[in-house]
Scaffold this active site. Structure first.
Site, PDB file in Angstrom:
ATOM      1  N   GLY A 189     -82.028 103.567  10.453  1.00  0.00           N
ATOM      2  CA  GLY A 189     -82.228 103.986  11.839  1.00  0.00           C
ATOM      3  C   GLY A 189     -81.200 104.919  12.439  1.00  0.00           C
ATOM      4  O   GLY A 189     -81.326 105.309  13.606  1.00  0.00           O
ATOM      5  N   GLU A 249     -80.043 100.680   4.794  1.00  0.00           N
ATOM      6  CA  GLU A 249     -81.347 101.238   4.417  1.00  0.00           C
ATOM      7  C   GLU A 249     -81.664 102.543   5.123  1.00  0.00           C
ATOM      8  O   GLU A 249     -82.683 102.647   5.805  1.00  0.00           O
ATOM      9  CB  GLU A 249     -82.410 100.252   4.916  1.00  0.00           C
ATOM     10  CG  GLU A 249     -83.013  99.365   3.903  1.00  0.00           C
ATOM     11  CD  GLU A 249     -83.830  98.308   4.621  1.00  0.00           C
ATOM     12  OE1 GLU A 249     -83.810  97.185   4.137  1.00  0.00           O
ATOM     13  OE2 GLU A 249     -84.454  98.597   5.658  1.00  0.00           O
ATOM     14  N   PRO A 250     -80.831 103.547   5.011  1.00  0.00           N
ATOM     15  CA  PRO A 250     -81.119 104.793   5.728  1.00  0.00           C
ATOM     16  C   PRO A 250     -82.257 105.578   5.084  1.00  0.00           C
ATOM     17  O   PRO A 250     -82.439 105.528   3.860  1.00  0.00           O
ATOM     18  CB  PRO A 250     -79.800 105.569   5.587  1.00  0.00           C
ATOM     19  CG  PRO A 250     -79.191 105.050   4.330  1.00  0.00           C
ATOM     20  CD  PRO A 250     -79.620 103.614   4.193  1.00  0.00           C
ATOM     21  N   GLY A 251     -83.010 106.264   5.912  1.00  0.00           N
ATOM     22  CA  GLY A 251     -84.015 107.196   5.410  1.00  0.00           C
ATOM     23  C   GLY A 251     -83.635 108.578   5.909  1.00  0.00           C
ATOM     24  O   GLY A 251     -83.044 109.399   5.208  1.00  0.00           O
ATOM     25  N   ARG A 252     -83.903 108.792   7.208  1.00  0.00           N
ATOM     26  CA  ARG A 252     -83.694 110.091   7.845  1.00  0.00           C
ATOM     27  C   ARG A 252     -82.299 110.665   7.614  1.00  0.00           C
ATOM     28  O   ARG A 252     -82.152 111.834   7.270  1.00  0.00           O
ATOM     29  CB  ARG A 252     -83.934 109.914   9.347  1.00  0.00           C
ATOM     30  CG  ARG A 252     -83.894 111.199  10.123  1.00  0.00           C
ATOM     31  CD  ARG A 252     -83.878 110.918  11.639  1.00  0.00           C
ATOM     32  NE  ARG A 252     -84.664 109.803  12.061  1.00  0.00           N
ATOM     33  CZ  ARG A 252     -85.897 109.881  12.580  1.00  0.00           C
ATOM     34  NH1 ARG A 252     -86.459 111.046  12.751  1.00  0.00           N
ATOM     35  NH2 ARG A 252     -86.539 108.797  12.943  1.00  0.00           N
ATOM     36  N   ARG A 312     -94.456 115.645  14.137  1.00  0.00           N
ATOM     37  CA  ARG A 312     -93.456 115.010  15.003  1.00  0.00           C
ATOM     38  C   ARG A 312     -93.405 115.577  16.431  1.00  0.00           C
ATOM     39  O   ARG A 312     -93.308 114.807  17.383  1.00  0.00           O
ATOM     40  CB  ARG A 312     -92.073 115.049  14.338  1.00  0.00           C
ATOM     41  CG  ARG A 312     -92.051 114.307  12.986  1.00  0.00           C
ATOM     42  CD  ARG A 312     -90.660 114.104  12.431  1.00  0.00           C
ATOM     43  NE  ARG A 312     -89.910 113.131  13.207  1.00  0.00           N
ATOM     44  CZ  ARG A 312     -89.026 113.422  14.129  1.00  0.00           C
ATOM     45  NH1 ARG A 312     -88.742 114.679  14.403  1.00  0.00           N
ATOM     46  NH2 ARG A 312     -88.415 112.478  14.790  1.00  0.00           N
ATOM     47  N   TYR A 344     -94.192 112.627  18.989  1.00  0.00           N
ATOM     48  CA  TYR A 344     -93.044 112.051  19.714  1.00  0.00           C
ATOM     49  C   TYR A 344     -92.425 113.020  20.708  1.00  0.00           C
ATOM     50  O   TYR A 344     -91.375 112.726  21.278  1.00  0.00           O
ATOM     51  CB  TYR A 344     -91.911 111.675  18.740  1.00  0.00           C
ATOM     52  CG  TYR A 344     -92.308 110.901  17.521  1.00  0.00           C
ATOM     53  CD1 TYR A 344     -92.732 109.579  17.624  1.00  0.00           C
ATOM     54  CD2 TYR A 344     -92.225 111.478  16.265  1.00  0.00           C
ATOM     55  CE1 TYR A 344     -93.073 108.860  16.486  1.00  0.00           C
ATOM     56  CE2 TYR A 344     -92.565 110.763  15.123  1.00  0.00           C
ATOM     57  CZ  TYR A 344     -92.990 109.462  15.246  1.00  0.00           C
ATOM     58  OH  TYR A 344     -93.324 108.763  14.123  1.00  0.00           O
ATOM     59  N   CYS A 397    -106.642 123.424  14.658  1.00  0.00           N
ATOM     60  CA  CYS A 397    -107.517 123.523  15.829  1.00  0.00           C
ATOM     61  C   CYS A 397    -107.217 122.460  16.878  1.00  0.00           C
ATOM     62  O   CYS A 397    -108.035 121.568  17.129  1.00  0.00           O
ATOM     63  CB  CYS A 397    -108.965 123.469  15.374  1.00  0.00           C
ATOM     64  SG  CYS A 397    -109.356 124.910  14.391  1.00  0.00           S
ATOM     65  N   GLU A 398    -106.064 122.552  17.455  1.00  0.00           N
ATOM     66  CA  GLU A 398    -105.616 121.643  18.520  1.00  0.00           C
ATOM     67  C   GLU A 398    -104.660 122.441  19.393  1.00  0.00           C
ATOM     68  O   GLU A 398    -103.730 123.069  18.871  1.00  0.00           O
ATOM     69  CB  GLU A 398    -104.779 120.488  17.945  1.00  0.00           C
ATOM     70  CG  GLU A 398    -105.464 119.601  16.975  1.00  0.00           C
ATOM     71  CD  GLU A 398    -106.062 118.356  17.597  1.00  0.00           C
ATOM     72  OE1 GLU A 398    -105.729 118.044  18.763  1.00  0.00           O
ATOM     73  OE2 GLU A 398    -106.860 117.724  16.912  1.00  0.00           O
TER      74      GLU A 398
HETATM   75  N1  LLP Z   1     -85.853 100.219   7.188  1.00  0.00           N
HETATM   76  C1  LLP Z   1     -86.989  99.866   7.825  1.00  0.00           C
HETATM   77  C2  LLP Z   1     -87.473  98.489   7.738  1.00  0.00           C
HETATM   78  C3  LLP Z   1     -87.715 100.830   8.544  1.00  0.00           C
HETATM   79  O1  LLP Z   1     -88.835 100.481   9.171  1.00  0.00           O
HETATM   80  C4  LLP Z   1     -87.233 102.160   8.608  1.00  0.00           C
HETATM   81  C5  LLP Z   1     -87.963 103.196   9.349  1.00  0.00           C
HETATM   82  C6  LLP Z   1     -86.044 102.476   7.927  1.00  0.00           C
HETATM   83  C7  LLP Z   1     -85.383 101.476   7.235  1.00  0.00           C
HETATM   84  C8  LLP Z   1     -85.460 103.861   7.904  1.00  0.00           C
HETATM   85  O2  LLP Z   1     -85.143 104.337   9.167  1.00  0.00           O
HETATM   86  P1  LLP Z   1     -84.387 105.755   9.309  1.00  0.00           P
HETATM   87  O3  LLP Z   1     -83.012 105.584   8.708  1.00  0.00           O
HETATM   88  O4  LLP Z   1     -85.176 106.773   8.575  1.00  0.00           O
HETATM   89  O5  LLP Z   1     -84.359 106.008  10.770  1.00  0.00           O
HETATM   90  N2  LLP Z   1     -91.828 108.521  11.934  1.00  0.00           N
HETATM   91  C9  LLP Z   1     -90.671 108.319  12.801  1.00  0.00           C
HETATM   92  C10 LLP Z   1     -89.676 107.377  12.201  1.00  0.00           C
HETATM   93  C11 LLP Z   1     -90.266 106.024  11.834  1.00  0.00           C
HETATM   94  C12 LLP Z   1     -89.275 105.122  11.158  1.00  0.00           C
HETATM   95  C13 LLP Z   1     -89.949 103.921  10.601  1.00  0.00           C
HETATM   96  N3  LLP Z   1     -89.069 102.983   9.960  1.00  0.00           N
HETATM   97  C14 LLP Z   1     -90.058 109.695  13.096  1.00  0.00           C
HETATM   98  O6  LLP Z   1     -90.564 110.700  12.605  1.00  0.00           O
HETATM   99  O7  LLP Z   1     -89.111 109.802  13.878  1.00  0.00           O
END
Ligand code: LLP
Length: 455
Positions: A258, A300-303, A340, A344, A370-371
């Site tokens: 997050g 658990e980072p993603g972004r 996005r 959002y 087409c939006e």
């Molecule tokens: N762990 C869990 C359980 C999660 O649900 C998520 C993201 C992450 C880790 C990774 O979070 P991050 O580090 O990437 O913030 N589509 C949205 C973001 C949705 C995130 C969902 N869960 C966007 O484009 O901003």
């Protein structure tokens, strides 16, 4: 128009450079050259930036006195090559579907390094997870707990489980769609209602479940870290109660992902090492306060691992000037590859393929779908745009391709990665035949249309 300066560099990959002609290169490869070679829209990942983000997290976690692991949230962007790169960097993969599990398994990531999340895992998904030996199943609710117990019992297996706690903590500095830690959420066992405690007690009574620890995730794109601290403290107070009542001592703990990233030079920016060290410190302090042994810590980072590493390249196809109203610059992608802004209200910057001294014009960059809501950037500055220009959208590495669709039967873009002057095609562009691959009704043979894969 944004200058190529220190402000702008914050939203560009680490290896971004501008040459004497005002053209950007990444990973030692001019973007214009990549656009000509692979076509547009094109997504480009800078491998060095991804590796540097992993290293930044590792440095932060090194300050934790216990053991720690880094797990990549695959939902930010999934590809076999990326999973392999991250596995090489020592990371595990957090999956939320059989699709992600399958891809991680196919990529060769050991089952032990997989974590499986989701608020409604299908029976078939749980079976697959047990079959490929997923390291941690993060159980989200009572129905799932009972289902998993039944499947594991029937298969004579033991499932290694974390319980996803809902701590009742809300991060306020992010979009409502990205908040998950508040009581009114579809995710996790609320501590407040007693559901979390009943889940612990259930695990204790079921020999097919091995409760290894707790997990929480309060939301995404968060800069103010105070809610993490609050959530961690609540989780440990709960863990101490569970120790006292049931003798359950968590050996593992994850405060989720997050961490926010800047999308424009005006957004705040977290230092990933500091943020990871801070989370580690709060976990340590909470464990100490409740006299619990230090659990293995998982982040658990993603972004924050991939967003800034990725750029989207588009080609301008049409410029529509409505005097006194607005200038629309239409590019060859849009909401099908980046939903996005529409979903959002996410803000991006747009950079010209070539930085020039030409005076800049305020424009709205729109997609080709087409939006009317198919807008990438409402307020962008570009040097007198014209058909054929290349434009660049930085910070496109997370939740763009991952949320891409075939809306209007768009073909999803190609993805290349660059490192030290080398370019690797990670994912080819979808082809017209990909679009009819699932069609089960025979059609007359069409002639005169090129069906061969695009570059
Ligand atoms: N762990 C869990 C359980 C999660 O649900 C998520 C993201 C992450 C880790 C990774 O979070 P991050 O580090 O990437 O913030 N589509 C949205 C973001 C949705 C995130 C969902 N869960 C966007 O484009 O901003």
């Amino acid at each position: 128009m944004r200058k190529f300066d220190t402000e702008l560099v914050r939203v560009l990959p680490d290896t971004a450079r501008m040459d004497a002609n005002g053209q950007l290169s990444v990973g030692g490869r001019p973007l214009a050259e990549l656009a000509s070679e692979f076509g547009t829209p094109l997504y480009i990942y800078d491998v060095a930036t991804i590796r540097a983000a992993c290293a930044a997290f590792r440095r932060g976690l090194a300050q934790y006195s216990g053991e720690a692991s880094l797990i990549y949230a695959a939902k930010a962007y999934a590809s076999v090559a990326l999973f392999q790169l991250l596995a090489q960097e020592g990371l595990g993969i957090d999956c939320v579907s059989d699709g992600e599990l399958f891809m991680a398994h196919y990529a060769g990531v050991p089952g032990e390094r997989l974590v499986f999340h989701g608020n409604n895992k299908l029976e078939s998904e749980l079976e697959l997870a047990l079959r490929i030996g997923v390291g941690r199943l993060v159980v989200d609710n009572r129905d799932e707990l009972e289902l998993l117990a039944a499947i594991a019992t029937a298969e004579g297996k033991t499932a290694a489980v974390w319980l996803r706690l809902n701590p009742g903590v809300e991060p306020h500095d992010t979009h409502a769609y990205r908040r998950t830690g508040q009581l009114d959420s579809k995710f996790g066992f609320p501590i407040e209602t007693g559901d979390a405690e009943r889940a612990v007690s259930f695990c204790q009574s079921c020999s097919a479940l091995r409760l290894l620890g707790y997990h929480l995730h309060i939301g995404s794109q968060i800069f103010d870290l105070a809610p993490y601290r609050e959530a961690i403290e609540r989780a440990f107070a709960f863990a101490a109660r569970m120790r006292d009542r049931y003798g359950v001592v968590p050996r593992e703990f994850s405060p989720g992902g997050g961490l926010g990233v800047p999308y424009t030079p005006d957004d705040p920016m977290l230092d990933l090492t500091q943020a990871a060290a801070m989370l580690a410190e709060w976990v340590q302090a909470a464990a100490r306060a409740w006299n619990l042994p230090l659990p293995r810590l998982y982040l658990e980072p993603g972004r924050s691992l991939v967003a800034r590493a990725g750029l989207a390249l588009y080609r301008v196809g049409a410029v529509k000037r409505i005097p006194g109203v607005r200038t629309y610059v239409a590019v060859d992608g849009g909401m099908a590859d980046n939903i996005r802004p529409a979903l959002y209200g996410a803000r991006y910057v747009v950079l010209p393929g070539r930085f020039t001294e030409r005076s800049a014009e305020q424009v709205t960059v729109v997609g080709k779908y087409c939006e009317s809501g198919d807008v990438l950037v409402w307020e962008a500055w570009l040097p007198t745009p014209q058909r054929g220009d290349l434009v660049i959208v930085p910070v496109a590495g997370a939740y763009c391709l991952a949320m891409a669709s075939n809306y209007n039967l768009a073909r999803r873009p190609a993805v290349v990665a660059v490192e030290d002057g080398r370019v690797m095609l990670w994912q080819r562009r979808e082809t017209l035949t990909d679009l009819i691959a699932r069609e089960m009704v025979a059609a007359p043979k069409v002639t005169g249309i090129e069906f061969s894969p695009c570059p």
